[in-house]
Scaffold this active site. Structure first.
Site, mmCIF file in Angstrom:
data_model
loop_
_atom_site.group_PDB
_atom_site.id
_atom_site.type_symbol
_atom_site.label_atom_id
_atom_site.label_comp_id
_atom_site.label_asym_id
_atom_site.label_seq_id
_atom_site.Cartn_x
_atom_site.Cartn_y
_atom_site.Cartn_z
ATOM 1 N N LYS A 9 0.887 -1.343 0.020
ATOM 2 C CA LYS A 9 -0.224 -0.034 0.113
ATOM 3 C C LYS A 9 0.662 1.130 0.082
ATOM 4 O O LYS A 9 2.101 1.128 0.401
ATOM 5 C CB LYS A 9 -0.915 -0.147 1.179
ATOM 6 N N TYR A 49 -12.321 -2.938 -3.446
ATOM 7 C CA TYR A 49 -12.763 -3.105 -2.192
ATOM 8 C C TYR A 49 -14.217 -2.926 -2.084
ATOM 9 O O TYR A 49 -14.896 -2.701 -0.913
ATOM 10 C CB TYR A 49 -12.422 -1.808 -1.283
ATOM 11 N N PHE A 57 -15.570 3.102 7.118
ATOM 12 C CA PHE A 57 -14.153 3.364 6.490
ATOM 13 C C PHE A 57 -13.885 3.261 5.150
ATOM 14 O O PHE A 57 -12.746 3.942 4.823
ATOM 15 C CB PHE A 57 -13.145 2.475 7.325
ATOM 16 N N ARG A 85 -1.265 -14.216 4.285
ATOM 17 C CA ARG A 85 -1.835 -13.547 5.255
ATOM 18 C C ARG A 85 -1.328 -13.822 6.824
ATOM 19 O O ARG A 85 -1.425 -12.946 7.389
ATOM 20 C CB ARG A 85 -3.541 -14.193 5.298
ATOM 21 N N THR A 91 -5.248 -7.301 10.929
ATOM 22 C CA THR A 91 -5.264 -6.261 9.919
ATOM 23 C C THR A 91 -4.889 -4.988 10.923
ATOM 24 O O THR A 91 -4.239 -3.962 10.147
ATOM 25 C CB THR A 91 -7.066 -5.951 10.053
ATOM 26 N N ASN A 112 -1.923 -0.097 6.923
ATOM 27 C CA ASN A 112 -1.354 -1.132 7.421
ATOM 28 C C ASN A 112 -0.538 -2.054 6.201
ATOM 29 O O ASN A 112 -0.368 -3.429 6.491
ATOM 30 C CB ASN A 112 -2.476 -2.311 7.897
ATOM 31 N N HIS A 115 -2.030 -5.513 1.532
ATOM 32 C CA HIS A 115 -3.247 -6.083 1.161
ATOM 33 C C HIS A 115 -2.864 -7.635 0.890
ATOM 34 O O HIS A 115 -2.091 -7.910 0.100
ATOM 35 C CB HIS A 115 -4.117 -5.621 0.091
ATOM 36 N N GLU A 126 -9.068 -11.249 -8.036
ATOM 37 C CA GLU A 126 -8.325 -9.975 -7.407
ATOM 38 C C GLU A 126 -7.209 -9.996 -8.232
ATOM 39 O O GLU A 126 -6.780 -8.998 -9.003
ATOM 40 C CB GLU A 126 -7.782 -10.081 -6.139
#
Ligand code: IDP
Ligand code: MG
Length: 143
Positions: A9, A49, A57, A85, A91, A112, A115, A126
């Site tokens: 990100k 998203y 959010f 993950r 998260t 964070n 993704h 995705e």
């Protein structure tokens, strides 16, 4: 072989953590099979998203994820979705496991660092959203 989509990100790219994050995923045994840098536009961000569009959010998340360049990667391996993950951690970086990417590189629950797709089915969708089939490579990772 299972694949997963990883996004580094804007917060992590602009702080110079792209290489370190890719390295952690490679060290976990995953094979890098696709890689690009891009800046997401609003349309791509809202599609990616979409499952969160009713969340409070959502607007802030779209604004954050489009605020600067990201690195998009496809990683392949046995259990790639779960492995990525696990290496990323929870998260919220303040609650993430010691030694995880989010613990070490994340700033807060929004910024964070990374993704990672949350299921094999989501991963397939995705990956297609960010990569053409010709941008994904096939090779054997050597020891
Ligand atoms: P995940 O990235 O661990 O799968 P999700 O619940 O799918 O977490 O949320 C997607 C992204 O939305 C998170 O990675 C984070 O950037 C952002 N986000 C999640 N929860 C919050 C929140 O409570 N406030 C602000 N941003 C959030
Ligand atoms: Mg998610």
């Amino acid at each position: 072989m299972e694949r997963t989509l990883v996004l580094i990100k804007p917060d992590a790219v602009e702080r110079g953590f792209s290489g370190a994050i890719l390295g952690r995923l490679e060290k976990a045994g995953l094979t890098l099979v696709g890689l690009k840098m891009l800046q997401m536009d609003k349309a791509l961000a809202e599609r990616h998203y979409a499952p969160h569009k009713e969340k409070g959010f959502f607007k802030g998340l779209i604004s954050f994820i489009t605020s600067g360049p990201i690195v998009a990667a496809v990683f392949e391996g046995e259990d790639a979705v779960k492995t990525a993950r696990t290496v990323m951690g929870s998260t919220d970086p303040s609650k993430a496991e010691a030694g995880s990417i989010r613990k070490d590189f994340g700033l807060d629950i929004e910024r964070n660092a990374v993704h990672g797709s949350d299921s094999v089915k989501t991963a397939e969708q995705e990956v297609m959203l960010f990569f053409k089939s010709t941008e994904i490579f096939n090779y054997t990772r050597k020891k």
